[in-house]
Design a protein around this motif. Structure first.
Motif: not given
Lengths: 471, 652
Positions: B500-511
């Motif tokens: 779930q952290r990875i999924a959040i990081a994926r979303a954050l990647a595009v700011e």
């Protein structure tokens, strides 16, 4: 250019080399990806999987040797440009030269010294008798016919010894490699190779290889002097024909897949992913195709190809090229009729995958459809494709035999198991029976198909996600 | 005693020459008429304990040691044929997923009849009467006996399954997470039903759950399981008054609730030890903030702290030697929302056509989302609450334009999302991202974590060079509390919380400026949930992110959200500041949701499970306890009352 031969690349050769290149690329790809490597490592630990892999590898090697084609140079007059013969030969033909050239007059039984049909013979004293004549080549080196049993036994023993020697060498090399990898003395490695439970699959592979080497040793010793599987109606060595048929069988099994895969992959995945009218069109297409009796479609297509080939003789410089095109065409039409099953399977899987959240996430990122298809969907249906392809292979080899038997298969002049069976068909009614042609085709095909099926089983088991949880 | 007594159960699994014990020395007892809750996080061995009792362990696992007595019968010594008589007879089990436990091609009546024939030799009219009696006992109409499972709702299916299990008149009923797949309102009903049946029939109930609040409502005694062992075993009052094992204490302190708003939730460091870990001391020592040297050397005994209250901890017999005290949880500040709306949704509707007949003509419309309007300011969390099927997820996907809305507008900042096409839409997508519920299906198993994180950047931030993208990956991973080395691994190497952290990081990647979280913690254990909630709150503080937080867990909503919007059948029925809505719900539906939430004692009267109102009236009318004549004829509009909105005739 004064090569002693002219390389010839037939259509099927080119496709086969392409397939080999794809396979090597796939292997390298698998090596670099952990999640792909894991299931293959499981195949590597299956005893049946490894043993059948060895058998398949031997078949494949014979098939590839038989695909390196060339035209030998004719004995030329000095000062003249080199002329090349009309006959296309392969490396296998070269290696099995005695088998190819030692042609008898007609049928002869395995290991026979005489023909299978009586002829009028003129004896040395001028009398005419009707008897079975001696073979020109089979057992020709024997001065006395009574020596035959002893000679065969002697040669077989020598062959077995050769085989065992080679096998021992292979085992020693394997032990040496094991010793180097684990940094242990070679003696320990040999003991480990014999005992360690985790090397059971390797042991099975080595055992299979030993069996094959022993068999090959005896065959090499015997085949030059006897027709070990007899001769056919025109006196050709049946063992040689069976060997030549391997290439045909393998090509049908693999090239068909190569031709079918793009259709199945693209159409199946596109139907599932896009849905809507794309799905409707593709579904109608394969439902329609499935409603036409397969044999009928294949027969029609092959006959059309046949007519085309016969009306355009100028396009083919050798007979081999002509029969080869027919083979490729047969693969193509088999491919066109057999993509529907896999496509349907992939459609279902893509339907499921496109609702998964990682696909939704990719869409939320605005990733293009084509990229989603290639990066998210295709890799996740890979295991299905692989399992289907391996399972379909044996079915296609058998299909070739059936189609050639019916007369819509490969060119009648081409060596194939189907043609061998077709040729043997009429002779089964003969008294005494000509059984060896059928038996040879059956034996070679049976070993290949059985190995392929067992191998497919272990592949399926290794890739089955449910199997991972079982312990 | 005629109840169930389990002693020193050890379940073994043999892999690669090693014997691992996912259940290692579990003892418990269930008396007739008593409810025992077996509570633990996923993977602690609670379900295996239940399956071992039923002798239904999956292939490869076996009961290595222990004794189970049901009355006079030694369950583990019975031959399989005799065990078949016990199973579903004196000892019955209800599973989590009712759809998978009922045979889809048999009617409910047939399935109950089958159990009756096997265990009580009833047939014909006697069986028919008994089937009707059983259906009524579980609160179903007797007419449903001719229905197939697919014709029933989730709650009805679970009731039917319970009726099947009651057919053998069990002495002990094992319920393995019987309500996890159900909505809170249905969950409350099923729990009440189980409680009532247990009292009426003097049946023992072994309730397996991961939810402390469910245990609080149901259990007489509670066993807390960790890593294959019971670490605390106590009467309910004693446990909830004062848990003594450090693990149990942690379980309490990681629970979010409205009272703890703004606080940083406690967390349990590390992860559950994987199966096959060799323990030299206490199994919890590595994650315990009260551990000392002895904990790592010597496995603690099961000490009795007070009569009937046991705990597996050295602290019971020896005070902790003085040492550095563990740092208290830092308390963060709640983020204050800004005034300017970032997302403005107006009259959004998504209708799906229902097609019928050969020509697939549109026969009607399913109004999944029907005229929803709300705003979210930058830095604000709006929680969207409702039962499953109310249109929450459809609404989220329509906002992202993963589904084309039928009507209405969505404005993000200054752009109308609905009017954007092609490149402009793609660029706008970077500003809003989504985190999904199931961390196992939201990451492509065939891509490395690094590739997953880069994919979004590649599509939405094409200005970044490849090297820049690669450089951002470790930064992102570190922001969500993961190691930079994670980039090279595949998702299967991570636990649910890490995924779930990875999924959040994926979303954050595009700011993004807006993050839509679709039940991001409902598939996670409570200790992991606390970590994710802390992470989301920290990110909001640092980046001023706005969240649209979809959830059915009211405790999480009360803890995290600034404002709440309650959705029912595609419409908003109530919105308002979280604290006010939770404290004083104005719409009867909101009240029903709040009262159904576990942990409040199941004291409410039975609510109607489902049913639709008339086409014209209030959609909630059929379930409403305060229904009035005009509710059936006129649809109430969403009306503003100070800082809240409510759609109910009672509030006009």
């Amino acid at each position: 250019m004064n090569l002693p031969f002219q390389p010839v690349v037939l259509w099927s050769d080119a496709l086969l080399f392409l397939l080999v290149a794809v396979l090597i690329g796939f292997l390298l790809h698998v090596r670099r990806h952990e999640h792909l490597r894991a299931p293959w490592a499981r195949v590597g630990q299956s005893r049946v999987g490894m043993a059948t892999a060895v058998v398949l590898a031997v078949y494949a090697a014979i098939g590839v040797l038989d695909s390196l084609h060339f035209r030998p140079a004719l004995p030329a007059e000095p000062g003249q440009p080199v002329q090349y013969g009309n006959e296309v030969l392969s490396v296998l033909d070269l290696m099995a030269k005695p088998l190819r050239s030692q042609v008898e007059k007609t049928y002869s039984a395995p290991f026979a010294l005489h023909l299978y049909a009586k002829e009028n013979l003129t004896l040395a004293d001028g009398r005419q008798v009707r008897d079975y004549p001696r073979l020109k080549y089979g057992g020709a080196h024997l001065s006395d016919e009574r020596e035959r049993a002893g000679d065969i036994a002697r040669r077989a023993v020598v062959g077995v010894a050769w085989g065992l020697g080679l096998a021992a060498a292979v085992v020693l090399v394997a032990a040496g490699l094991l010793a180097r990898r684990n940094r242990m003395p070679p003696g320990d490695a040999l003991v480990r190779l014999a005992r360690a439970p985790e090397l059971a699959a390797l042991r099975s592979a080595l055992l299979t290889l030993t069996l094959l080497l022993v068999l090959a040793g005896s065959v090499v010793q015997l085949a030059g002097h006897y027709h070990i599987l007899g001769t056919d109606k025109v006196g050709q060595d049946v063992f040689y024909l069976a060997l030549k048929s391997i290439r045909t069988g393998l090509l049908i099994g693999t090239l068909t897949t190569l031709i079918m895969l793009p259709f199945a992959l693209f159409l199946g995945v596109a139907a599932g992913y896009y849905g809507g009218w794309v799905d409707d069109v593709i579904q109608y297409l394969y439902t329609t195709l499935n409603s036409i009796p397969g044999v009928l479609l294949i027969a029609a297509a092959v006959l059309v190809a046949q007519v085309y080939i016969e009306t355009h003789p100028e396009l083919f410089d050798t007979a081999a090229a002509r029969s080869d095109l027919r083979l490729v065409f047969l693969c193509a039409i088999l491919g066109v009729t057999s993509w529907t099953g896999l496509a349907r399977l992939l459609r279902g899987e893509a339907l499921k995958l496109r609702e998964l959240e990682y696909i939704q996430a990719a869409r939320a990122f605005g990733v293009s459809h084509l990229r989603i298809l290639s990066r998210h969907i295709l890799p996740n249906v890979g295991h299905l494709v692989l399992i289907t392809v391996v399972i379909d292979f044996s079915g296609l080899v058998l299909a070739e035999a059936v189609l050639s038997y019916v007369g819509v298969g490969v060119d009648p002049a081409m060596a194939s198991w189907g043609n061998m069976i077709n040729g043997a068909r009429l002779e089964l009614a003969r008294e005494p029976i000509v059984w060896w042609q059928l038996a040879a085709a059956f034996l070679f095909m049976f070993v290949l198909v059985l190995s392929a099926n067992l191998f497919a089983d272990s592949v399926r088991e290794a890739f089955d996600p449910r199997a991972e949880r079982r312990t | 005693m005629t109840g169930l007594v389990l002693r020193d159960l050890r379940v073994e699994i043999a892999t690669g020459g090693r014997r691992l014990a996912p259940v290692d020395g579990v003892s418990l007892s269930v008396a007739p008429g008593e409810c025992v809750a077996l509570l633990g996080e996923s993977g602690c061995g609670k379900s295996l304990t239940a399956l071992a009792l039923m002798r239904l362990l999956p292939e490869g696992l076996r009961i290595a040691d222990g004794e189970a007595r049901l009355g006079e019968t030694d369950l583990f010594a019975l031959p399989e044929r005799a065990m078949q008589q016990v199973r579903g007879g004196r000892l019955a089990m209800v599973f989590q997923e009712p759809m998978l436990s009922l045979n889809p091609v048999m009617t409910v009546g047939q399935q109950i009849g089958e159990a009756l024939a096997v265990h009580r030799a009833l047939a014909g009219a006697a069986a028919g009467a008994e089937i009707r009696r059983l259906l009524e006992a579980v609160g179903l109409s007797a007419d449903l006996s001719a229905s197939y499972p697919f014709q029933l709702s989730g709650g009805q299916r679970q009731r039917a399954l319970i009726a099947t299990m009651l057919a053998g008149e069990p002495r002990i009923l094992i319920a393995d997470e019987p309500t996890t797949a159900l909505d809170v309102t249905v969950q409350a009903q099923i729990l009440r039903l189980l409680k009532r049946l247990q009292a009426e029939r003097g049946m023992g109930l072994l309730l397996i759950t991961h939810d402390l609040d469910v245990a609080r409502d149901m259990a007489d005694r509670v066993a807390i399981m960790y890593a294959g062992q019971i670490v605390e075993w106590a009467p309910r009052e004693a446990l909830f008054a004062g848990p003594v094992h450090p693990y149990t204490q942690k379980l309490f302190s990681v629970l979010p609730s409205a009272q703890r708003r703004g606080e940083r939730l406690d967390h349990i460091p590390g992860t559950v030890p994987p199966l096959g870990t060799a323990f030299s001391g206490c199994r919890f020592a590595d994650r315990c903030d009260q551990s000392w040297a002895r904990c790592r050397k010597e496995a603690p005994g099961f000490h009795e702290r007070a009569p009937g209250h046991f705990a597996r901890c050295h602290l019971m017999v020896e005070p902790r030697p003085a040492g550095p005290a563990s740092a208290p949880a830092a308390s963060g500040q709640a983020v204050e929302a800004q005034a300017m709306p970032l997302l403005r949704v107006q009259d959004l509707a998504v209708h799906f056509p229902q097609r019928k007949g050969l020509l697939r003509r549109v026969a009607g419309w399913i109004k999944a989302v029907d005229g929803v309007s709300f705003e979210i300011a930058a830095g604000e969390t709006l929680a969207l609450v409702g039962e499953s099927g109310c249109g929450k997820t459809t609404l989220a996907r329509a906002i992202l334009r993963l589904i084309e809305p039928t009507a209405g507008s969505v404005r993000l900042g200054d752009a109308a999302i609905g009017e954007l096409q092609g490149e402009a839409l793609r660029r706008k997508r970077a500003e809003m991202q989504i985190v999904f519920q199931d961390p196992f299906s939201s990451l492509n198993p065939r891509m490395r974590v690094g590739e997953i994180l880069e994919e979004g950047m590649q599509a939405l931030r094409p200005e970044l060079a490849k090297a820049e993208r690669k450089a951002l990956v470790p930064v992102l991973l570190q922001q969500v509390g993961l190691d930079a080395a994670a980039a090279l691994r595949y998702p299967h190497a991570f636990s649910g919380g890490q995924r779930q952290r990875i999924a959040i990081a994926r979303a954050l990647a595009v700011e993004p400026r807006l993050l839509i979280c679709d039940e991001p913690t409902s598939a996670l254990d409570v200790s992991v949930q606390a970590q994710i909630l802390n992470l989301l709150q920290g990110l909001q503080r640092e980046r001023g992110l706005a969240y649209l937080f979809i959830s059915h867990n009211l405790a999480v909503v009360g803890y995290l959200a600034h404002r709440v919007a309650v959705m029912y059948r595609g419409r908003l029925v109530e919105t308002g500041p979280a604290a006010a809505v939770m404290a004083e719900p104005m719409h009867p539906y909101t009240r029903l949701l709040l009262e159904s939430a576990p942990g409040r004692g199941l004291g409410v009267a039975e609510a109607v499970e489902a049913g639709t109102g008339g086409e014209a009236g209030c959609p909630f009318a059929a379930r409403c306890r305060e229904v009035q004549p005009r509710c059936l004829v006129a649809m109430p509009a969403l009306r503003r009352l100070n800082d809240r909105q409510v759609a109910c005739h009672l509030r006009e």
